[in-house]
Design an enzyme around this catalytic site. Structure first.
Site, PDB file in Angstrom:
ATOM      1  N   MET A  30      52.430  34.365  41.669  1.00  0.00           N
ATOM      2  CA  MET A  30      53.581  35.242  41.916  1.00  0.00           C
ATOM      3  C   MET A  30      53.273  36.237  43.034  1.00  0.00           C
ATOM      4  O   MET A  30      53.950  37.257  43.175  1.00  0.00           O
ATOM      5  CB  MET A  30      53.975  35.976  40.631  1.00  0.00           C
ATOM      6  CG  MET A  30      54.398  34.999  39.537  1.00  0.00           C
ATOM      7  SD  MET A  30      55.513  35.708  38.348  1.00  0.00           S
ATOM      8  CE  MET A  30      54.516  37.015  37.721  1.00  0.00           C
ATOM      9  N   GLY A  31      52.227  35.930  43.808  1.00  0.00           N
ATOM     10  CA  GLY A  31      51.927  36.782  44.966  1.00  0.00           C
ATOM     11  C   GLY A  31      51.173  38.049  44.590  1.00  0.00           C
ATOM     12  O   GLY A  31      50.622  38.148  43.499  1.00  0.00           O
ATOM     13  N   HIS A  37      43.137  35.097  42.508  1.00  0.00           N
ATOM     14  CA  HIS A  37      43.950  33.998  43.052  1.00  0.00           C
ATOM     15  C   HIS A  37      43.136  33.184  44.066  1.00  0.00           C
ATOM     16  O   HIS A  37      43.184  31.957  44.090  1.00  0.00           O
ATOM     17  CB  HIS A  37      45.179  34.553  43.782  1.00  0.00           C
ATOM     18  CG  HIS A  37      46.130  35.320  42.919  1.00  0.00           C
ATOM     19  ND1 HIS A  37      46.322  36.671  43.060  1.00  0.00           N
ATOM     20  CD2 HIS A  37      46.968  34.921  41.931  1.00  0.00           C
ATOM     21  CE1 HIS A  37      47.234  37.087  42.193  1.00  0.00           C
ATOM     22  NE2 HIS A  37      47.642  36.039  41.495  1.00  0.00           N
ATOM     23  N   GLY A 147      44.271  30.318  35.972  1.00  0.00           N
ATOM     24  CA  GLY A 147      43.177  31.208  35.613  1.00  0.00           C
ATOM     25  C   GLY A 147      43.052  31.402  34.109  1.00  0.00           C
ATOM     26  O   GLY A 147      44.068  31.504  33.401  1.00  0.00           O
TER      27      GLY A 147
HETATM   28  P1  AMP Z   1      49.976  35.315  38.784  1.00  0.00           P
HETATM   29  O1  AMP Z   1      50.209  35.528  40.240  1.00  0.00           O
HETATM   30  O2  AMP Z   1      49.665  36.564  38.018  1.00  0.00           O
HETATM   31  O3  AMP Z   1      51.067  34.480  38.148  1.00  0.00           O
HETATM   32  O4  AMP Z   1      48.643  34.440  38.685  1.00  0.00           O
HETATM   33  C1  AMP Z   1      48.551  33.206  39.333  1.00  0.00           C
HETATM   34  C2  AMP Z   1      47.330  32.495  38.816  1.00  0.00           C
HETATM   35  O5  AMP Z   1      46.150  33.265  39.110  1.00  0.00           O
HETATM   36  C3  AMP Z   1      47.359  32.305  37.290  1.00  0.00           C
HETATM   37  O6  AMP Z   1      46.885  31.017  36.964  1.00  0.00           O
HETATM   38  C4  AMP Z   1      46.435  33.392  36.811  1.00  0.00           C
HETATM   39  O7  AMP Z   1      45.827  33.117  35.564  1.00  0.00           O
HETATM   40  C5  AMP Z   1      45.407  33.425  37.924  1.00  0.00           C
HETATM   41  N1  AMP Z   1      44.703  34.708  37.912  1.00  0.00           N
HETATM   42  C6  AMP Z   1      45.264  35.946  37.851  1.00  0.00           C
HETATM   43  N2  AMP Z   1      44.303  36.886  37.799  1.00  0.00           N
HETATM   44  C7  AMP Z   1      43.116  36.236  37.820  1.00  0.00           C
HETATM   45  C8  AMP Z   1      41.748  36.665  37.778  1.00  0.00           C
HETATM   46  N3  AMP Z   1      41.408  37.947  37.689  1.00  0.00           N
HETATM   47  N4  AMP Z   1      40.784  35.713  37.829  1.00  0.00           N
HETATM   48  C9  AMP Z   1      41.113  34.395  37.905  1.00  0.00           C
HETATM   49  N5  AMP Z   1      42.380  33.938  37.934  1.00  0.00           N
HETATM   50  C10 AMP Z   1      43.371  34.841  37.895  1.00  0.00           C
END
Ligand code: AMP
Length: 283
Positions: A30-31, A37, A147
């Site tokens: 989601m940016g 990420h 993640g």
């Molecule tokens: P989001 O942008 O929050 O939807 O996250 C996108 C992807 O990045 C998802 O699969 C999350 O689980 C992963 N992610 C977010 N934060 C972390 C982190 N600190 N370490 C590893 N992966 C992450």
């Protein structure tokens, strides 16, 4: 890196790659990108011929309209980060490209969508399932990268792939943390400097539980109390849940006698910011 704004254009690019059996890696986000990420992206680049990262703030997974409105959208910075990490395509669709007007999603993930994050954020996992299903159908990746940070979400995606018999390999990547131990999150920028530093105690609570178990502790209520004590050193913290569960169904563990894996899950609020974290306290 090429920025692709419609699913039609992306399909035109990816069709010939699919025909020539190229491995397509996909990192949905989601940016407001951070090193968490980027760690997913780097793994995807190593394991695929071509990598697509999507940035789409999905409205259907937000149960709180204020949270959706406040969600950070630093797209120029995201583009720079993706470019320097070596991403091939950024898929940056708008809402109308993904959803038809008033579209709904009826698939149920059963109990898994109702517990923990599902209970705190009603409808959240329906929205996640809906958007990831759509994105999977557009990208048709060989490998998809998520993640461990959003642990319950990884179980939802696993079930989505199984329920719809999708030919996609799911890769779960480790949690990347700030120096304080706080799990990186797009929402961390909303914390002030003091909150951000003290939020490192969430990690300390997890790590303390892991160490206690490795030393033989089996007293669940004592373990939970120790974790609560560490968390409560954070001023103005509101604890939503702290529990020890089994990692496949997220059911609360009744006793620690067997050798099965154990996961600790935590959700708290610091001011207006909600933070979640987890750790295998026994692998
Ligand atoms: P989001 O942008 O929050 O939807 O996250 C996108 C992807 O990045 C998802 O699969 C999350 O689980 C992963 N992610 C977010 N934060 C972390 C982190 N600190 N370490 C590893 N992966 C992450």
């Amino acid at each position: 890196m090429k920025v692709v704004k419609t699913s039609k254009e992306l399909d035109l690019i990816l069709s010939p790659l699919r025909s020539s059996a190229k491995k397509i890696g996909f990192v949905p986000t989601m940016g407001a990108l951070h090193e968490g990420h980027i760690s997913l992206l780097k793994k995807a680049i190593l394991e695929n011929d071509v990598v697509i990262c999507s940035v789409f703030v999905n409205p259907t997974q937000f149960n709180d309209p204020k949270d959706l409105e406040k969600y950070p959208r630093p797209i120029e910075k995201d583009i720079e980060l993706l470019e320097s990490a070596g991403c091939h395509y950024l898929f940056l669709p708008d809402v109308n490209d993904i959803y038809a007007d008033g579209e709904t999603w009826e698939h149920s993930f059963g109990k898994l969508e109702q517990i923990w994050e599902g209970a705190m954020r009603p409808g959240h996992f329906k929205g996640v399932g809906q958007v990831v299903y759509k994105l999977f159908n557009i990208v048709k990746p060989t490998n998809a990268y998520f993640g461990q940070k959003d642990f319950q979400q990884t179980l939802i995606i696993k079930k989505l792939i199984a329920d719809f018999k999708l030919a996609i390999n799911l890769h779960i990547c480790p949690i990347i943390r700030e120096e304080s131990g706080l799990a990186m999150s797009s929402r961390n920028g909303r914390l002030n400097a003091i909150e951000r530093q003290s939020a490192g105690n969430i990690y300390k609570a997890l790590e303390n539980t892991r160490l206690s178990i490795s030393k033989g502790s089996k007293d669940l209520s004592e373990l939970k109390n120790q974790a609560l004590t560490i968390l409560n050193t954070i001023s103005d913290i509101k604890i939503e849940y702290v529990d020890i569960v089994n990692p496949d169904k997220l059911e609360i563990i009744e006793n620690i006698d067997e050798n099965s894996p154990l996961l600790m899950i935590i959700a708290v609020r610091l001011g207006n910011t909600r933070l979640i974290d987890n750790m295998y306290i026994r692998a």
